[in-house]
Write a protein that holds these residues in place. Structure first.
Motif, PDB file in Angstrom:
ATOM      1  N   LEU A  27       0.964  -1.028  -0.140  1.00  0.00           N
ATOM      2  CA  LEU A  27       0.080  -0.051  -0.131  1.00  0.00           C
ATOM      3  C   LEU A  27       0.901   1.212   0.136  1.00  0.00           C
ATOM      4  CD1 LEU A  27      -3.109  -0.918   2.526  1.00  0.00           C
ATOM      5  CD2 LEU A  27      -3.009  -0.804   0.047  1.00  0.00           C
ATOM      6  N   LEU A  28       2.113   1.297  -0.365  1.00  0.00           N
ATOM      7  CA  LEU A  28       2.965   2.392  -0.160  1.00  0.00           C
ATOM      8  C   LEU A  28       3.512   2.914  -1.325  1.00  0.00           C
ATOM      9  CD1 LEU A  28       5.099   1.093   3.195  1.00  0.00           C
ATOM     10  CD2 LEU A  28       2.962   2.687   2.999  1.00  0.00           C
ATOM     11  N   GLY A  29       2.861   2.525  -2.368  1.00  0.00           N
ATOM     12  CA  GLY A  29       3.046   3.076  -3.694  1.00  0.00           C
ATOM     13  C   GLY A  29       4.020   2.039  -4.466  1.00  0.00           C
ATOM     14  N   ARG A  50      -0.196   4.780   5.256  1.00  0.00           N
ATOM     15  CA  ARG A  50       0.748   4.423   6.147  1.00  0.00           C
ATOM     16  C   ARG A  50      -0.195   4.319   7.507  1.00  0.00           C
ATOM     17  NH1 ARG A  50       5.218   8.607   4.217  1.00  0.00           N
ATOM     18  NH2 ARG A  50       6.730   7.114   3.627  1.00  0.00           N
ATOM     19  N   LYS A  51      -1.184   4.928   7.724  1.00  0.00           N
ATOM     20  CA  LYS A  51      -2.350   4.598   8.835  1.00  0.00           C
ATOM     21  C   LYS A  51      -2.650   3.360   8.888  1.00  0.00           C
ATOM     22  CE  LYS A  51      -3.322   9.576   9.319  1.00  0.00           C
ATOM     23  NZ  LYS A  51      -4.213  10.626   8.990  1.00  0.00           N
ATOM     24  N   HIS A  56      -4.816  -1.816  10.841  1.00  0.00           N
ATOM     25  CA  HIS A  56      -5.169  -3.109  10.503  1.00  0.00           C
ATOM     26  C   HIS A  56      -4.580  -3.835   9.473  1.00  0.00           C
ATOM     27  CE1 HIS A  56      -8.983  -1.938  12.668  1.00  0.00           C
ATOM     28  NE2 HIS A  56      -9.004  -0.880  11.758  1.00  0.00           N
ATOM     29  N   TYR A  57      -3.685  -3.236   8.751  1.00  0.00           N
ATOM     30  CA  TYR A  57      -2.912  -3.864   7.536  1.00  0.00           C
ATOM     31  C   TYR A  57      -1.279  -3.886   7.866  1.00  0.00           C
ATOM     32  CZ  TYR A  57      -7.578  -3.479   5.744  1.00  0.00           C
ATOM     33  OH  TYR A  57      -8.960  -3.622   5.451  1.00  0.00           O
ATOM     34  N   GLY A  58      -1.134  -4.256   9.048  1.00  0.00           N
ATOM     35  CA  GLY A  58       0.257  -4.133   9.079  1.00  0.00           C
ATOM     36  C   GLY A  58       1.109  -5.330   8.463  1.00  0.00           C
TER      37      GLY A  58
END
Length: 169
Positions: A27-29, A50-51, A56-58
């Motif tokens: 999820l970080l691009g 990042r949040k 929830h999505y560690g």
């Protein structure tokens, strides 16, 4: 009834309630559509991602799932991130690809989105054959019960546009 439309162009230039991002699990691009959405949408999208990773999505977002963030500077309210499967001839992952579209529409319904712009999920660097990706995408959207009024497939080039448009013929 959901209207399905096709547009050749840049998904980051679309005006819609939600724009779907063919994200990677971090999820970080990344590259392709993911990188373009993060670049054009600005830092607010990455901050939201990042949040999500911190809560929830560690471990990241699983393939076939979807989650929403702000759309930042895009002409949309939300970005719905979905992780498409990588294509392989050894294993049929069609159900995971279909799940990307169903889950994105589920999230869109939760948000109250009425117009949703989709890229050709998995048909870029993830190697899914374009005609098959188009078939799965259009069949899945047609079969999914949703309150979304317009699903707009935004295809980057003429080959992708033709593959998707052929699904309605």
């Amino acid at each position: 009834m959901t209207t399905i439309t096709f547009v050749q162009g840049d998904i980051t230039r679309q005006s819609a309630d939600a724009i779907v991002n063919a994200a990677n699990s971090s999820l970080l691009g990344g590259g392709g559509v993911d990188g373009a959405i993060h670049r054009r949408g600005g830092p607010a999208i990455l901050a939201d991602c990042r949040k999500l990773r911190a809560s929830h999505y560690g471990r990241g977002l699983s393939t076939g799932k979807a989650v929403a963030t702000t759309a930042g500077d895009l002409d949309a309210r939300w970005v719905i991130h979905t992780v498409g499967p990588r294509f392989t001839r050894e294993e049929d992952r069609s159900e995971l690809l279909a799940s990307c579209y169903r889950e994105s529409l589920r999230v869109a319904d939760e948000l109250g989105a009425r117009t949703v712009a989709f890229p050709a999920v998995s048909a870029g660097i993830y190697g899914w054959p374009m005609e098959d990706a188009a078939r799965i995408a259009v069949e899945t959207v047609r079969a999914t019960d949703t309150a979304v009024e317009e699903v707009r497939f935004v295809l980057f080039d003429e080959r992708a546009y033709e593959a998707f448009a052929a699904q309605l013929r």
